[in-house]
Design a protein around this motif. Structure first.
Motif, PDB file in Angstrom:
ATOM      1  N   GLU A 281     -30.943  70.844  38.320  1.00 38.04           N
ATOM      2  CA  GLU A 281     -31.303  71.639  39.485  1.00 38.04           C
ATOM      3  C   GLU A 281     -32.817  71.742  39.627  1.00 38.04           C
ATOM      4  O   GLU A 281     -33.560  71.604  38.652  1.00 38.04           O
ATOM      5  CB  GLU A 281     -30.695  73.040  39.367  1.00 38.04           C
ATOM      6  CG  GLU A 281     -29.170  73.041  39.322  1.00 38.04           C
ATOM      7  CD  GLU A 281     -28.586  74.445  39.324  1.00 38.04           C
ATOM      8  OE1 GLU A 281     -29.378  75.410  39.347  1.00 38.04           O
ATOM      9  OE2 GLU A 281     -27.352  74.589  39.316  1.00 38.04           O
ATOM     10  N   LEU A 284     -36.080  77.186  39.824  1.00 38.07           N
ATOM     11  CA  LEU A 284     -35.942  78.334  40.716  1.00 38.07           C
ATOM     12  C   LEU A 284     -37.287  78.884  41.167  1.00 38.07           C
ATOM     13  O   LEU A 284     -37.407  79.439  42.253  1.00 38.07           O
ATOM     14  CB  LEU A 284     -35.137  79.441  40.015  1.00 38.07           C
ATOM     15  CG  LEU A 284     -33.653  79.127  39.757  1.00 38.07           C
ATOM     16  CD1 LEU A 284     -33.008  80.258  38.964  1.00 38.07           C
ATOM     17  CD2 LEU A 284     -32.917  78.915  41.080  1.00 38.07           C
ATOM     18  N   ASN A 285     -38.308  78.733  40.313  1.00 34.59           N
ATOM     19  CA  ASN A 285     -39.621  79.291  40.638  1.00 34.59           C
ATOM     20  C   ASN A 285     -40.551  78.257  41.259  1.00 34.59           C
ATOM     21  O   ASN A 285     -41.773  78.386  41.201  1.00 34.59           O
ATOM     22  CB  ASN A 285     -40.273  79.890  39.391  1.00 34.59           C
ATOM     23  CG  ASN A 285     -40.282  78.907  38.217  1.00 34.59           C
ATOM     24  OD1 ASN A 285     -39.877  77.740  38.367  1.00 34.59           O
ATOM     25  ND2 ASN A 285     -40.755  79.363  37.058  1.00 34.59           N
ATOM     26  N   PRO A 307     -33.697  76.107  46.024  1.00 31.63           N
ATOM     27  CA  PRO A 307     -34.154  77.451  45.631  1.00 31.63           C
ATOM     28  C   PRO A 307     -34.797  78.169  46.814  1.00 31.63           C
ATOM     29  O   PRO A 307     -35.662  77.588  47.494  1.00 31.63           O
ATOM     30  CB  PRO A 307     -35.174  77.162  44.529  1.00 31.63           C
ATOM     31  CG  PRO A 307     -35.586  75.746  44.721  1.00 31.63           C
ATOM     32  CD  PRO A 307     -34.421  75.042  45.316  1.00 31.63           C
ATOM     33  N   SER A 309     -37.016  80.228  46.859  1.00 33.34           N
ATOM     34  CA  SER A 309     -38.462  80.365  46.676  1.00 33.34           C
ATOM     35  C   SER A 309     -39.226  79.202  47.295  1.00 33.34           C
ATOM     36  O   SER A 309     -40.435  79.305  47.534  1.00 33.34           O
ATOM     37  CB  SER A 309     -38.799  80.460  45.182  1.00 33.34           C
ATOM     38  OG  SER A 309     -38.546  79.228  44.517  1.00 33.34           O
TER      39      SER A 309
END
Length: 743
Positions: A281, A284-285, A307, A309
């Motif tokens: 994946e 996320l950040n 994500p 973000s």
């Protein structure tokens, strides 16, 4: 006295100026040995002349000297120089600090003697030449800061000792050569190159893993190693190079996940890891990389959702995530924060939902490609707020209401390419009644409505698309004839109508397509335009699958593809006018008659498929002049006679000629009998051709003869009463005589 004093002062001042000029000239005059070296170098060049004629070489164009007359700079980039680099001439320029011979046509190898003699050089630029060979064991100077050897013919591995004198190196570019072995990560070891900012190893034949060490380049800003054979994992220590602004490693075989440590690259603006095997994946950040402008991660194995973000990367200009395994409902993402976004590519993933309405807030969007997902719904009128939209691809989704979509999209004045392939399945082609007062798509160049099982006929409103160059309507259920007005579209060069239910004949007007006639000024317009996204072509071979990309419109060859329809009649001889045609596919129809000899005028033809028709006669011997044919097929017709010998036709497989029982000669196994000559065969073809053309006149004259004869007799009987009486009396007498004779 005062006047005399002024004269003396003026005389002294002039003497001072003259003396100063002499001193200055002596200081800057070049050394004779270096002048001779430069003349020796110039003598090895074939063209053009450098016009180095004055005594003082420090005044020559491209030459700079220091105050002692030593040559310090030799700058001759883009001068059209041709010839070999003489290692012995330039080797005498021992004070040289800048050597730039880039963008010429120089050849030869970097002799160790010459290379090591440049012991003062700081900038070495030999890029864009034809220099070959292996690199010497070491850089020539401890002072060297910039080395650019890109776009040459260097080969072999870069020696591990090459960077021993690289303590001041800031830029090293060897892209577009044929270097092999490992990418030399040792360049970044602390005692080697602490000031290194740019490393470019792209477009070579480097292989193996990326060895640890790159993280030691604490000031590294640009790292490129794309288009190689690099494999393995992305080295963890590279995340220590926190000042990196660009990482470009496309077209390799790197795998593994993209680490969460990528957020260490707080200055990262360009990330290109496309055409690799990265999985897992997305971090996320990822949104913490606020300076990101260009993200290219297509052709990988990425999975999971985007994500949220990512929408914090407000400087994002291009986002390419196509051909992965990403999923999720994209309609919930807030694209409105990406105010600088110009290109969005999410093709061939598993995204669901509808086209995000927030996407229409990205006012600078020029290209959207959402092909090959599971999106649904209808095209919304809000898309018209994208005033710069020139490329839209929404194919292979579950969109509905094609007519409504076309009514909206025709008002997108900047739209150049529209791909709706595989969407709107089973709907009807928007008819002229649906598109009343049509005035849109004035700048449209490409229209693709392929694989959608669309019904209806080719509508007249398409005739108003005067800038249309590519019309692709393959694999539908379109009926009716081919409209003759297609031949009037001034820029149309690609017609793809195969696998439909089209009937009628081949319109002769199609043989006058302006862009396929030999007019270089029109043909050149096709080459100049570039698509916002590259088109992909996949080739499967024994050596493996290959992927080709191109952004030019010339990626589409000049084509007329009418195969797999119900078209009948003759192939018009006027087809020979389309000299720029590269593909002619008329197979699987009901064409009859002969193969026109004029097809031999199509000297650019690469594909000719006339199979599975009812063609008769011989294969014209003139087809032997088609030297660029890659595909040729006339199988399953009624052709006869010998296959023309001594031509490219013998190189094709026998299957290209099978299904013609009367055809003979190589590559078919059945040999021809006693030959009556090719000229005789060609005459027979002409006789067949003449017969086919004269046959209608036979029927016409027969009908005229019948009409004249019938009304010549019957008309007279109707008009004249006396003639009627005489005629019927004659018939009665004739009947009586016949009766008596028979009795």
């Amino acid at each position: 006295m005062l006047v005399k004093a002024y004269k003396l002062m003026a005389h002294d001042f002039l003497l001072f100026l003259l003396f100063s000029c002499i001193i200055s000239t002596n200081i800057h005059a070049c050394k004779q040995t270096e002048r001779n070296s430069l003349l020796s170098f110039a003598a090895t060049l074939s063209s053009p002349p450098l016009n180095w004629t004055s005594l003082d070489c420090c005044c020559w164009k491209g030459i700079t000297c220091d105050q002692d007359g030593w040559v310090t700079r030799l700058l001759l980039s883009s001068k059209g120089l041709k010839g070999g680099i003489s290692p012995f001439s330039l080797a005498n320029l021992t004070h040289l600090t800048h050597l730039n011979l880039s963008h010429n046509s120089l050849y030869g190898s970097l002799e160790t003697q010459f290379f090591l003699s440049l012991n003062q050089v700081e900038i070495l630029d030999l890029s864009y030449n034809h220099i070959f060979g292996k690199l010497p064991l070491s850089l020539p100077s401890i002072n060297i800061r910039i080395v650019d050897l890109s776009s040459n013919h260097f080969f072999g591995a870069i020696p591990s000792s090459f960077f021993q004198q690289a303590s001041n190196l800031t830029s090293f570019n060897v892209s577009n050569n044929t270097f092999t072995g490992y990418v030399p990560s040792s360049i970044c070891l602390q005692h080697y190159s602490p000031f290194l900012r740019l490393l470019d190893f792209s477009s070579n034949v480097f292989s193996g893993n990326l060895a640890p060490g790159l993280g030691k380049c604490s000031k590294l800003q640009v790292f490129r190693a794309g288009h190689n054979n690099i494999s393995g994992l992305f080295p963890e220590d590279i995340y220590n190079a926190t000042k990196v602004e660009e990482i470009a490693l496309p077209f390799n075989s790197l795998h593994g996940a993209i680490s969460d440590k990528i957020v260490n690259f707080t200055n990262l603006a360009i990330l290109d890891l496309s055409f690799n095997q990265f999985g897992g994946e997305l971090p996320l950040n990822l949104g913490k990389l606020s300076k990101l402008k260009f993200v290219t991660l297509d052709f990988n194995n990425l999975e999971g959702v985007l994500p949220p973000s990512l929408m914090n990367c407000t400087n994002l200009v291009e986002l390419h995530l196509g051909i992965n395994h990403l999923e999720g409902d994209i309609s919930v993402l807030d694209f409105s924060r990406l105010s600088q976004l110009t290109k969005l590519d999410l093709m061939i993933n598993n995204f669901t939902g509808t086209v995000p309405v927030s996407l229409y807030s990205c006012r600078f969007l020029k290209a959207i490609r959402l092909t090959g997902n599971h999106l649904e719904g209808q095209i919304q009128a809000e898309i018209l707020s994208l005033k710069s939209l020139s490329f839209l691809s929404l194919g292979f989704n579950q969109f509905t209401n094609l007519t409504g979509a076309m009514k909206i999209l025709m008002s997108c004045r900047s739209l150049h390419a529209l791909f709706l392939t595989g969407s709107f399945v089973g709907e009807r082609m928007p008819s002229d009644d649906d598109m009343v007062d049509f005035h849109g798509f004035q700048n449209l160049r490409i229209l693709a409505l392929v694989n959608s099982n669309l019904t209806g006929q080719i509508p007249l409103w398409l005739s108003k698309l005067k800038n249309l160059e590519v019309l692709a309507l393959r694999s539908n259920q379109i009926t009716g004839p081919i409209p003759s007005w297609l031949g009037t579209l001034p820029r149309l060069f690609y017609i793809g109508l195969s696998e439909n239910r089209i009937s009628g004949e081949f319109p002769k007007q199609l043989c006058r397509l302006p862009s396929l006639l030999y007019e270089p000024n029109i043909a050149s317009q096709v080459d100049n335009y570039e698509l916002e996204f590259p088109a992909f072509s996949f080739t499967i071979s024994k050596t493996g699958n290959q992927t080709f990309t191109s952004q030019t419109l010339h990626f589409y060859p000049a084509t007329i593809d009418l195969s797999k329809n119900n078209i009948s009649g003759y192939i018009p001889s006027e087809i020979g006018q389309l000299q720029l045609l590269r593909k002619l596919a008329l197979d699987s129809n009901n064409f009859s008659g002969i193969i026109p000899d004029q097809i031999s005028n199509l000297t650019n033809l690469e594909v000719l498929n006339l199979s599975m028709n009812h063609l008769c006669g011989i294969i014209p011997s003139s087809l032997a002049s088609l030297n660029f044919l890659k595909e040729f097929n006339v199988s399953y017709n009624n052709l006869e006679g010998p296959i023309p010998i001594g031509s490219q036709l013998q190189t094709f497989d026998a299957s290209a000629f099978e299904g013609n029982p009367k055809l003979c000669g190589a590559p078919l196994p059945n040999k021809c009998g006693p030959s009556k000559g090719i000229d005789a065969d060609n005459k027979n073809n002409k006789d067949v051709d003449n017969g086919l053309h004269q046959l209608p006149w036979f029927y016409i004259f027969t009908a005229l003869g019948f009409i004249v004869g019938f009304w010549g007799v019957c008309g007279s009987l109707v008009i004249s009463k006396t003639w009627r009486y005489v005629y019927f009396r004659f018939i009665d007498n004739l009947q009586d005589r016949l009766y008596v004779m028979i009795s």
